[in-house]
Design an enzyme around this catalytic site. Structure first.
Site, mmCIF file in Angstrom:
data_model
loop_
_atom_site.group_PDB
_atom_site.id
_atom_site.type_symbol
_atom_site.label_atom_id
_atom_site.label_comp_id
_atom_site.label_asym_id
_atom_site.label_seq_id
_atom_site.Cartn_x
_atom_site.Cartn_y
_atom_site.Cartn_z
ATOM 1 N N LYS A 104 55.133 -16.695 46.176
ATOM 2 C CA LYS A 104 55.231 -15.223 46.315
ATOM 3 C C LYS A 104 56.131 -14.833 47.478
ATOM 4 O O LYS A 104 56.858 -13.851 47.417
ATOM 5 C CB LYS A 104 53.846 -14.605 46.527
ATOM 6 N N VAL A 131 51.419 -14.021 41.884
ATOM 7 C CA VAL A 131 50.445 -12.948 42.165
ATOM 8 C C VAL A 131 49.210 -13.207 41.317
ATOM 9 O O VAL A 131 49.311 -13.425 40.112
ATOM 10 C CB VAL A 131 51.011 -11.548 41.812
ATOM 11 N N ILE A 135 45.360 -15.310 37.068
ATOM 12 C CA ILE A 135 45.297 -14.074 36.265
ATOM 13 C C ILE A 135 46.669 -13.799 35.640
ATOM 14 O O ILE A 135 47.657 -13.717 36.361
ATOM 15 C CB ILE A 135 44.932 -12.843 37.128
ATOM 16 N N LYS A 204 52.737 -9.801 47.641
ATOM 17 C CA LYS A 204 52.280 -9.538 46.265
ATOM 18 C C LYS A 204 52.469 -8.068 45.906
ATOM 19 O O LYS A 204 52.836 -7.742 44.775
ATOM 20 C CB LYS A 204 50.827 -9.971 46.136
HETATM 21 N N1 LIG Z 1 46.864 -22.926 46.511
HETATM 22 C C1 LIG Z 1 46.713 -21.893 45.702
HETATM 23 O O1 LIG Z 1 45.604 -21.602 45.246
HETATM 24 C C2 LIG Z 1 47.890 -21.043 45.303
HETATM 25 C C3 LIG Z 1 47.706 -19.925 44.458
HETATM 26 C C4 LIG Z 1 48.809 -19.171 44.063
HETATM 27 C C5 LIG Z 1 50.073 -19.512 44.535
HETATM 28 N N2 LIG Z 1 50.207 -20.586 45.385
HETATM 29 C C6 LIG Z 1 51.553 -20.890 45.863
HETATM 30 O O2 LIG Z 1 51.902 -22.194 45.408
HETATM 31 C C7 LIG Z 1 52.737 -22.834 46.361
HETATM 32 C C8 LIG Z 1 52.111 -24.179 46.758
HETATM 33 O O3 LIG Z 1 50.844 -23.946 47.329
HETATM 34 P P1 LIG Z 1 49.843 -25.154 47.614
HETATM 35 O O4 LIG Z 1 48.549 -24.522 48.029
HETATM 36 O O5 LIG Z 1 49.838 -26.107 46.474
HETATM 37 O O6 LIG Z 1 50.521 -25.828 48.890
HETATM 38 P P2 LIG Z 1 50.176 -27.254 49.559
HETATM 39 O O7 LIG Z 1 48.853 -27.740 49.099
HETATM 40 O O8 LIG Z 1 50.423 -27.084 51.005
HETATM 41 O O9 LIG Z 1 51.295 -28.224 48.951
HETATM 42 C C9 LIG Z 1 52.645 -28.142 49.306
HETATM 43 C C10 LIG Z 1 53.371 -29.336 48.725
HETATM 44 O O10 LIG Z 1 54.765 -29.189 48.991
HETATM 45 C C11 LIG Z 1 55.256 -30.345 49.626
HETATM 46 N N3 LIG Z 1 56.298 -29.957 50.567
HETATM 47 C C12 LIG Z 1 56.210 -29.009 51.534
HETATM 48 N N4 LIG Z 1 57.380 -28.917 52.193
HETATM 49 C C13 LIG Z 1 58.204 -29.819 51.650
HETATM 50 C C14 LIG Z 1 59.545 -30.222 51.905
HETATM 51 N N5 LIG Z 1 60.252 -29.664 52.889
HETATM 52 N N6 LIG Z 1 60.086 -31.180 51.130
HETATM 53 C C15 LIG Z 1 59.366 -31.757 50.152
HETATM 54 N N7 LIG Z 1 58.102 -31.424 49.859
HETATM 55 C C16 LIG Z 1 57.522 -30.470 50.598
HETATM 56 C C17 LIG Z 1 54.069 -30.961 50.325
HETATM 57 O O11 LIG Z 1 54.276 -32.352 50.502
HETATM 58 P P3 LIG Z 1 53.156 -33.326 51.139
HETATM 59 O O12 LIG Z 1 52.060 -33.381 50.118
HETATM 60 O O13 LIG Z 1 53.845 -34.607 51.322
HETATM 61 O O14 LIG Z 1 52.723 -32.644 52.427
HETATM 62 C C18 LIG Z 1 52.942 -30.661 49.346
HETATM 63 O O15 LIG Z 1 52.865 -31.649 48.347
HETATM 64 C C19 LIG Z 1 52.888 -21.842 47.522
HETATM 65 O O16 LIG Z 1 54.057 -21.079 47.337
HETATM 66 C C20 LIG Z 1 51.676 -20.951 47.381
HETATM 67 O O17 LIG Z 1 51.867 -19.653 47.919
HETATM 68 C C21 LIG Z 1 49.161 -21.350 45.769
#
Ligand SMILES: NC(=O)c1ccc[n+]([C@@H]2O[C@H](COP(=O)([O-])OP(=O)(O)OC[C@H]3O[C@@H](n4cnc5c(N)ncnc54)[C@H](OP(=O)(O)O)[C@@H]3O)[C@@H](O)[C@H]2O)c1
Length: 426
Positions: A104, A131, A135, A204
């Site tokens: 987002k 967002v 949903i 969002k």
């Molecule tokens: N979590 C949720 O419920 C949710 C809901 C809606 C939207 N989102 C969106 O989805 C996205 C991911 O969220 P998340 O919660 O899954 O994040 P996360 O658990 O922190 O995972 C981030 C992933 O990206 C990798 N990464 C980060 N920086 C990097 C780089 N410079 N080069 C290569 N790999 C990199 C990390 O690698 P490592 O594993 O090696 O650290 C990790 O695997 C975000 O934009 C978030 O806003 C998340």
């Protein structure tokens, strides 16, 4: 023919997505006719244990591998942050690869550039998960409701703050205790500032405004107030007047242009958004022809969010295989963005005042001088002091603030304890 999927990020969302793409591959093929194959995953730390296993060499640490690897047909960005995610998404689109992202922050900050790049390459840029997590709200707004004149979008788009406010309202917990419980349940991060300050909801709100009204709203122009100062007294005051306090993202069309804002608001107990409790998210839409629509469900979490991402992957893969020269599904630039001052709001003010004759008249005069009329007054006298709860009629924000400025200088006003806007109530 299999569609090669490259995924940047294998954390909460990406890890779940990889696992499900592998485990549910046959099911997806049976339901959609598409064969989706994970061909490359990019992470930051190659030594970390993962919930999936891929052949050596398939997991790398350079995001640009997804652009240069010809076996990757479609790029999924689920790593978050502006960079290197932004560079990756732009480069992938310019290379003619469809992109699915859950980011987002990136979409809110750079939508015009990314949408233009997608349009120039005639490939889809999809972001259903950006967002409301699981949903379906982006596709309904961008496609199903593309022919609707939307008037207002009002959402509970941050599960952490809704959990905290629900726990304070229902359990009587303090803000601090409710935040600690949210952290214990992993709804809130160790540093909760992006959630409680409203910053997460701002991105969002900007995206929802862009989709609903076809106008890109720079997140810097979204008015923002968080929940850090909401107290038990505020929640009790809301209950007394028949409201519940929610952190809302609101986007609406005003005569001067589109306005987006994020702030705590009192919502009537019988409004559909009042029933959205805990970490659940919801978006309430009002349109001229369609009337009112409510979308509600899990706003975060690996599985719900991966479901939204997977839906986008299927959609983008279908377009890729059909070879159709896709027209962009969203476009910006058909209107103005207006200043927050232009929007008409209703306020509820909680005041401590001297309990003496003529006080109410002087307070009402301060509102009248600013062009704001009062809708209701509730008073609780305790000897020489009284608590007043004042609810105004709708008036421009600048008039509400002028009334407040007139109130605080009155000698009979001991304290303006809080001001919270009222939404969803006429
Ligand atoms: N979590 C949720 O419920 C949710 C809901 C809606 C939207 N989102 C969106 O989805 C996205 C991911 O969220 P998340 O919660 O899954 O994040 P996360 O658990 O922190 O995972 C981030 C992933 O990206 C990798 N990464 C980060 N920086 C990097 C780089 N410079 N080069 C290569 N790999 C990199 C990390 O690698 P490592 O594993 O090696 O650290 C990790 O695997 C975000 O934009 C978030 O806003 C998340």
């Amino acid at each position: 023919m299999a569609v090669g999927i490259g995924i940047a990020g294998a954390g909460t969302v990406g890890g779940t997505l990889v696992r499900r793409l592998m485990a549910d591959r046959a099911m997806v093929t049976a339901r959609t006719g598409l064969d989706l194959e994970v061909r490359r995953v990019v992470v930051r730390d190659l030594t970390k244990e993962r919930a999936f296993s891929l052949p050596p060499g398939m997991v790398t640490a350079d995001v640009m591998d997804l652009v240069t690897d010809d076996s990757v047909d479609l790029v999924v960005e689920v790593m978050g942050g502006l960079e290197p995610a932004g560079t990756l998404v732009l480069a992938a689109l310019q290379a003619g690869k469809p992109v699915v992202t859950a980011n987002k922050e990136l979409i809110a900050a750079r939508a015009p550039q990314l949408v233009a790049a997608a349009a120039a390459s005639r490939v889809p840029l999809l972001f259903e998960a950006a967002v409301g997590g699981g949903i379906p709200i982006i596709r309904p707004l961008a496609e199903t409701l593309a022919g609707e004149q939307m008037s207002r979008v009002m959402g509970i788009v941050n599960g952490t703050t809704n959990f905290i406010l629900s726990a304070m309202t229902e359990q009587g917990w303090s803000y601090r205790d409710a935040l600690a419980e949210a952290q214990r349940l992993e709804y809130a991060e160790a540093d909760p500032s992006a959630d409680v300050s409203g910053a997460d909801a701002v991105a969002k709100a900007a995206i929802l405004a862009g989709l609903a009204f076809g106008v890109w709203v720079d997140p810097a122009r979204v008015h923002r107030e968080g929940i850090e100062r909401i107290s038990g007294e505020d929640l009790a005051a809301a209950r007394r007047l028949g409201y519940v306090v929610k952190l809302l993202a609101v986007a609406e069309r005003t005569p001067a242009g589109v306005v987006a804002r994020v702030h705590p608001a009192m919502v009537p107990l019988d409004h559909p958004l009042a029933a959205i409790r805990g970490a659940t998210n919801a978006v309430f839409l009002s349109g001229a022809a369609v009337g009112e629509l409510l979308f509600a469900g899990p706003g975060a979490g690996g599985d719900p969010t991966a479901t939204a991402v997977l839906g986008d992957v299927i959609d983008a893969a279908r377009e890729l295989l059909s070879g159709s020269q896709v027209a962009p599904r969203i476009a910006f630039g058909v209107g103005e963005v207006a200043a927050f001052d232009e929007v008409e709001t209703r306020w509820c003010l909680r005041l401590e005042v001297e309990d003496s004759p003529g006080v109410l008249a002087r307070i009402a005069a301060a509102f009248g001088d600013a062009g704001v009329s009062l809708r209701s007054v509730w008073q609780d006298g305790r000897g020489d002091r009284a608590t007043l709860l004042l609810v105004t009629h709708r008036a421009p924000e600048r008039a509400q603030r002028a009334a407040l400025a007139g109130l605080v200088v009155l000698d009979v006003v001991v304290e303006v304890a809080s001001t919270i806007r009222v939404e969803g109530d006429g």
